[in-house]
Scaffold this motif. Sequence first.
Motif, PDB file in Angstrom:
ATOM      1  N   ASP A   1      -6.530  -2.578  -5.359  1.00  0.00           N
ATOM      2  CA  ASP A   1      -5.474  -2.095  -6.522  1.00  0.00           C
ATOM      3  C   ASP A   1      -5.544  -0.699  -7.105  1.00  0.00           C
ATOM      4  O   ASP A   1      -4.451  -0.377  -7.780  1.00  0.00           O
ATOM      5  N   PHE A   2      -6.499  -0.632  -7.011  1.00  0.00           N
ATOM      6  CA  PHE A   2      -6.236   1.017  -7.750  1.00  0.00           C
ATOM      7  C   PHE A   2      -6.192   1.968  -7.029  1.00  0.00           C
ATOM      8  O   PHE A   2      -5.539   3.179  -7.245  1.00  0.00           O
ATOM      9  N   ILE A   3      -6.718   2.234  -5.675  1.00  0.00           N
ATOM     10  CA  ILE A   3      -6.592   3.408  -4.918  1.00  0.00           C
ATOM     11  C   ILE A   3      -5.121   2.709  -4.330  1.00  0.00           C
ATOM     12  O   ILE A   3      -4.258   3.803  -3.118  1.00  0.00           O
ATOM     13  N   MET A   4      -4.351   1.818  -3.954  1.00  0.00           N
ATOM     14  CA  MET A   4      -3.488   1.270  -3.194  1.00  0.00           C
ATOM     15  C   MET A   4      -2.284   2.039  -3.665  1.00  0.00           C
ATOM     16  O   MET A   4      -1.629   2.247  -4.900  1.00  0.00           O
ATOM     17  N   ARG A   5      -1.406   2.638  -2.864  1.00  0.00           N
ATOM     18  CA  ARG A   5      -0.006   3.476  -2.904  1.00  0.00           C
ATOM     19  C   ARG A   5       1.185   2.803  -1.731  1.00  0.00           C
ATOM     20  O   ARG A   5       0.468   2.073  -0.900  1.00  0.00           O
TER      21      ARG A   5
ATOM     22  N   GLU B   1      -1.082   8.351   1.653  1.00  0.00           N
ATOM     23  CA  GLU B   1      -1.677   8.432  -0.315  1.00  0.00           C
ATOM     24  C   GLU B   1      -2.655   7.646  -0.185  1.00  0.00           C
ATOM     25  O   GLU B   1      -3.538   7.862  -1.525  1.00  0.00           O
ATOM     26  N   THR B   2      -3.114   6.288   0.444  1.00  0.00           N
ATOM     27  CA  THR B   2      -3.886   5.547  -0.273  1.00  0.00           C
ATOM     28  C   THR B   2      -5.112   6.654   0.028  1.00  0.00           C
ATOM     29  O   THR B   2      -6.105   6.255  -0.883  1.00  0.00           O
ATOM     30  N   ILE B   3      -5.121   6.181   1.040  1.00  0.00           N
ATOM     31  CA  ILE B   3      -5.902   7.541   1.957  1.00  0.00           C
ATOM     32  C   ILE B   3      -6.886   8.499   0.895  1.00  0.00           C
ATOM     33  O   ILE B   3      -7.959   8.658   0.568  1.00  0.00           O
ATOM     34  N   PHE B   4      -5.800   9.252   0.698  1.00  0.00           N
ATOM     35  CA  PHE B   4      -6.067  10.376   0.132  1.00  0.00           C
ATOM     36  C   PHE B   4      -6.844  10.376  -1.470  1.00  0.00           C
ATOM     37  O   PHE B   4      -8.129  10.685  -1.938  1.00  0.00           O
ATOM     38  N   ARG B   5      -6.409   8.915  -2.053  1.00  0.00           N
ATOM     39  CA  ARG B   5      -7.132   8.274  -3.712  1.00  0.00           C
ATOM     40  C   ARG B   5      -8.452   7.846  -3.139  1.00  0.00           C
ATOM     41  O   ARG B   5      -9.658   8.323  -4.458  1.00  0.00           O
TER      42      ARG B   5
END
Lengths: 182, 207
Positions: free
Chosen positions: B137-141, B146-150
């Motif tokens: 939930d936290f990293i999901m974009r 963007e998700t990978i970057f987070r």
Amino acid sequence: MEREKGWKMSEEAILSRKLRKALQLLLFQHHRLPGAKGWELRKALGKDYLNIIRILNKKLEDLGLEIKIIHESKEEEDLDKARFYIVFKSISEELSSWRIDTLAILAVSIAYIATKNSVKKQELQELLKEKFPDWKIDQELNMFIRRGYLEEKDENLYIGWRTKAEVDIKKLIESIAGYNIS
Amino acid sequence: MDSEALKEISFILELQNDWIKRKALGLFIDPFIIESKIKIMKKEELASIFLSSWHPIAYIEQITIKKLINALDYWKVLTPLSQRLKELESAKELKERIMKVSELINLRIISDRKFNEEINKMKEEIKNLKKPIDYWDFIMRDSYEETIFRAYLLSFIISEGFVKLIINPLEEKILIELCDNKEIKKESKSFPIVINYEIWKEKRDGK
């Protein structure tokens, strides 16, 4: 008078509940290690947890059990960090399920390591070889390490957490030496 | 005094030093006494001595109904081993590897300055969390990049000890939580989390 009696009853009920809770925490293995840490007991039983432990210890005495507190290190005195265990006060030879060879190897290992603080595994193996075959020594030493009686670090053996909790090392050494040590 | 005699004296001093050290640290008994006693004692005697100084811990290992139900639920959702092995093999084929910050800068995915800014921004975001939050939930974009970057930024923050992972293998859940100062760098271990496009899509659609 009735009210006072009711209040007293509820206080007894609370104490009884706390004693049961303490016993469960100490007996049931809920982590990798048995027993419970001081902070866990405080969290479950409240600020006066030491008093509860004292009462429980008194009750356990009749059953041949006692509560033992093991600090993280010799210098550490914080009870929150200490681990509380229930141990048997004594164990009879007939009831021990371990073979005599296993007990003898453990006695030698603990006594030898305790007098030197740590020993090379090979050094202890050499000593044990005089009376036991290689395969037996390896098997037993590995079992002692797995169960926490001994600790292995970089080919050196140390006294493990379980020995600190279960064995009266001073008594063991004195009995082997045949005299009291200071 | 010749050098041979000097060598002998230093050897004696070394032995004495060793003995004093042992005496200070140990149980005030000469290990040689114990060693010789051990050698002459019968194993029955040693076992008997041990039993008199042994106070085994009393504890119970018992499964509870709640744990049994959890385990059954876990069994129900657990994919067959053959399938899991296939997934692992396909993951291996993708040849995942750790990218260095310098590589990401070279690829113009990030700039040196921006990377630090992004790290600090994410730290602020974590500080504002009221309770542990699901990792995905936290990293999901909305976008995969963007998700990978987070995920990448978060791995840095976790390595720093600013955040800890709470892993629940039974529920297959990973939560993240802000570490308090006492916990930082107390003990650390690696925990790999595989992310690829397929996994991201699955997680996004399931979200």
